[in-house]
Enzyme design. Structure first.
Site, PDB file in Angstrom:
ATOM      1  N   ARG A   1      52.684  42.105  27.636  1.00 39.89           N
ATOM      2  CA  ARG A   1      51.437  42.593  27.046  1.00 39.89           C
ATOM      3  C   ARG A   1      51.704  43.590  25.921  1.00 39.89           C
ATOM      4  O   ARG A   1      50.939  43.653  24.949  1.00 39.89           O
ATOM      5  CB  ARG A   1      50.569  43.241  28.131  1.00 39.89           C
ATOM      6  CG  ARG A   1      49.182  43.634  27.662  1.00 39.89           C
ATOM      7  CD  ARG A   1      48.388  44.261  28.774  1.00 39.89           C
ATOM      8  NE  ARG A   1      49.012  45.485  29.260  1.00 39.89           N
ATOM      9  CZ  ARG A   1      48.526  46.247  30.242  1.00 39.89           C
ATOM     10  NH1 ARG A   1      47.416  45.885  30.858  1.00 39.89           N
ATOM     11  NH2 ARG A   1      49.144  47.337  30.619  1.00 39.89           N
TER      12      ARG A   1
ATOM     13  N   ARG B   1      48.522  42.396  35.731  1.00 37.08           N
ATOM     14  CA  ARG B   1      49.017  43.732  35.406  1.00 37.08           C
ATOM     15  C   ARG B   1      49.854  44.386  36.496  1.00 37.08           C
ATOM     16  O   ARG B   1      50.540  45.373  36.234  1.00 37.08           O
ATOM     17  CB  ARG B   1      47.831  44.639  35.044  1.00 37.08           C
ATOM     18  CG  ARG B   1      47.164  44.256  33.726  1.00 37.08           C
ATOM     19  CD  ARG B   1      45.933  45.101  33.453  1.00 37.08           C
ATOM     20  NE  ARG B   1      44.863  44.835  34.410  1.00 37.08           N
ATOM     21  CZ  ARG B   1      43.722  45.487  34.454  1.00 37.08           C
ATOM     22  NH1 ARG B   1      43.497  46.478  33.620  1.00 37.08           N
ATOM     23  NH2 ARG B   1      42.791  45.158  35.340  1.00 37.08           N
TER      24      ARG B   1
ATOM     25  N   ARG C   1      44.552  35.951  40.615  1.00 35.09           N
ATOM     26  CA  ARG C   1      45.126  36.912  39.665  1.00 35.09           C
ATOM     27  C   ARG C   1      46.591  37.177  39.959  1.00 35.09           C
ATOM     28  O   ARG C   1      47.081  38.299  39.751  1.00 35.09           O
ATOM     29  CB  ARG C   1      44.354  38.237  39.670  1.00 35.09           C
ATOM     30  CG  ARG C   1      42.948  38.144  39.093  1.00 35.09           C
ATOM     31  CD  ARG C   1      42.321  39.526  39.020  1.00 35.09           C
ATOM     32  NE  ARG C   1      40.923  39.458  38.620  1.00 35.09           N
ATOM     33  CZ  ARG C   1      40.061  40.441  38.787  1.00 35.09           C
ATOM     34  NH1 ARG C   1      40.450  41.565  39.353  1.00 35.09           N
ATOM     35  NH2 ARG C   1      38.805  40.315  38.403  1.00 35.09           N
TER      36      ARG C   1
ATOM     37  N   ASP D   1      40.994  32.422  30.825  1.00 37.85           N
ATOM     38  CA  ASP D   1      39.824  33.257  31.070  1.00 37.85           C
ATOM     39  C   ASP D   1      38.630  32.347  31.280  1.00 37.85           C
ATOM     40  O   ASP D   1      38.547  31.275  30.658  1.00 37.85           O
ATOM     41  CB  ASP D   1      39.573  34.194  29.888  1.00 37.85           C
ATOM     42  CG  ASP D   1      38.490  35.228  30.205  1.00 37.85           C
ATOM     43  OD1 ASP D   1      38.826  36.252  30.830  1.00 37.85           O
ATOM     44  OD2 ASP D   1      37.329  34.985  29.848  1.00 37.85           O
TER      45      ASP D   1
ATOM     46  N   TYR E   1      27.450  36.734  31.448  1.00 37.63           N
ATOM     47  CA  TYR E   1      28.230  37.387  30.392  1.00 37.63           C
ATOM     48  C   TYR E   1      27.565  37.193  29.031  1.00 37.63           C
ATOM     49  O   TYR E   1      27.431  38.128  28.239  1.00 37.63           O
ATOM     50  CB  TYR E   1      29.648  36.821  30.354  1.00 37.63           C
ATOM     51  CG  TYR E   1      30.589  37.437  31.348  1.00 37.63           C
ATOM     52  CD1 TYR E   1      31.006  38.760  31.209  1.00 37.63           C
ATOM     53  CD2 TYR E   1      31.097  36.703  32.414  1.00 37.63           C
ATOM     54  CE1 TYR E   1      31.888  39.335  32.119  1.00 37.63           C
ATOM     55  CE2 TYR E   1      31.981  37.263  33.320  1.00 37.63           C
ATOM     56  CZ  TYR E   1      32.377  38.581  33.167  1.00 37.63           C
ATOM     57  OH  TYR E   1      33.246  39.149  34.068  1.00 37.63           O
TER      58      TYR E   1
END
Length: 350
Positions: free
Chosen positions: A37, A28, A24, A74, A151
């Site tokens: 974003r 963010r 990652r 993703d 998921y």
């Protein structure tokens, strides 16, 4: 300057220090990402539009010069290509309008054609290879079958995975069919990423750590092996990395998957991980992401401890999970600077 040390270390070559990247590492915690974003609020737009995904992938590369640049994407990306649509809602995560719950839904799934369903992935990886220009190793990544199934069956993120486990324990034949279809699609997707430019590919079976060791051997490991076997048949020289979150109880089983590198989370001491995995298995990790909230002396001490315990061969320095949202950018920079300044022959390691 050419730098493919991560690729070469994954293949077993010995260098003066471990190569380093960060799970990652685009995200963010970076102001540049948060600014972008605001302009593109849809996660899928960011990850499936080549120009945007390339820019995000390169943000940490420009800022920190890691030895590995991972494609911004993703793990769920290939699912629509086999007939499982989903959306990603900011701050909530993935949502499936029609979770996979029936035999009819599994029977209706179609084989993956990456070139038709995922042409943007080729564009992203091809452009990344050009932009990075051999000054770092380009990584691709995919989700592993159990995690993608979790998921798709749960229909969203879960805390207890009760729905997929209920299927596993009451309708195992149906779940095995689904996992097999996912494994074959993922193998195609890995091959597609490699052909598009990925030099190393990491498989994330993030939620397989929620299984008992027995159930891991039943529902996760065989399908990891199915993916790896198919990829190695056509791309034997491309290193594969496997990551499982909360993997302490299944670490030894991860080594049976056929991958080249096992990514270790921080719940296992790296010296213990080396003993359990054996001398021939490569390792990645495993600094606790929260260490990056400490001061520089603390961060350096923890880095040195990890590298000492991992040894000087087939170790890729990384976190034990992804960098956390509020991590100070200057501490991420210090992490990379510290690892890149290490030398196995220094007094720190003697």
């Amino acid at each position: 300057m050419e730098n493919v040390s991560l690729l070469q270390a994954a293949r077993g070559e010995v260098f003066d220090r471990p190569p380093v990247w960060m799970m990652r590492q685009a995200g963010r915690y970076m102001q540049a990402y948060r600014d972008l974003r605001q302009k593109y609020p849809s996660f899928r737009e960011r990850s499936e539009t080549p120009d945007i995904a390339v820019e995000i992938s390169l943000q940490p590369f420009r800022a920190f010069q890691p030895d590995g640049v991972i494609m911004f994407s993703d793990i769920l990306t290939p699912l629509p290509g086999i007939g499982i649509p989903f959306d990603i809602i900011e701050s909530k995560g993935p949502v499936f309008e029609h979770p996979i719950r029936t035999q009819a839904q599994i029977d209706a799934l179609t084989p993956l054609d990456p070139e038709t369903a995922l042409p943007f992935v080729r564009q992203i990886l091809t452009t990344l290879r050009q932009e990075v220009n051999e000054s770092a190793t380009v990584l691709g990544f995919v989700g592993a079958p159990w995690t993608l199934a979790a998921y798709a069956i749960e229909g969203k993120s879960s805390k207890d995975y009760a729905i997929i486990k209920r299927m596993a324990f009451s309708q195992p034949a149906m779940l095995h069919q689904f996992l097999a279809k996912l494994a074959d699609a993922i193998a195609l997707y890995v091959r597609y990423q490699i052909d598009a430019g990925a030099q190393v590919v990491q498989l994330f079976d993030s939620w397989a750590g929620q299984l008992t060791p027995y159930d891991y051997q039943t529902f996760a490991l065989p399908y990891q092996q199915r993916v790896v076997k198919q990829v190695k048949q056509t791309h034997p020289d491309t290193p594969l990395i496997l990551y499982v979150n909360s993997s302490a109880s299944v670490l030894d089983l991860m080594a049976q998957s056929g991958v080249d590198i096992v990514s270790v989370d921080w719940t296992v001491d790296m010296a213990v991980a080396r003993q359990r995995l054996g001398a021939t298995m490569g390792v990645q990790g495993n600094l606790d992401p929260c260490v990056l909230f400490g001061d520089k002396a603390f961060i350096r001490d923890r880095i040195l401890d990890t590298v000492r315990k991992a040894g000087n061969q087939k170790h890729i320095m990384n976190l034990g999970h992804g960098v956390l949202q509020n991590t100070p950018e200057e501490n991420v920079a210090f992490f990379f600077e510290t690892v890149k300044q290490l030398n196995y022959s220094s007094n720190d390691f003697n």
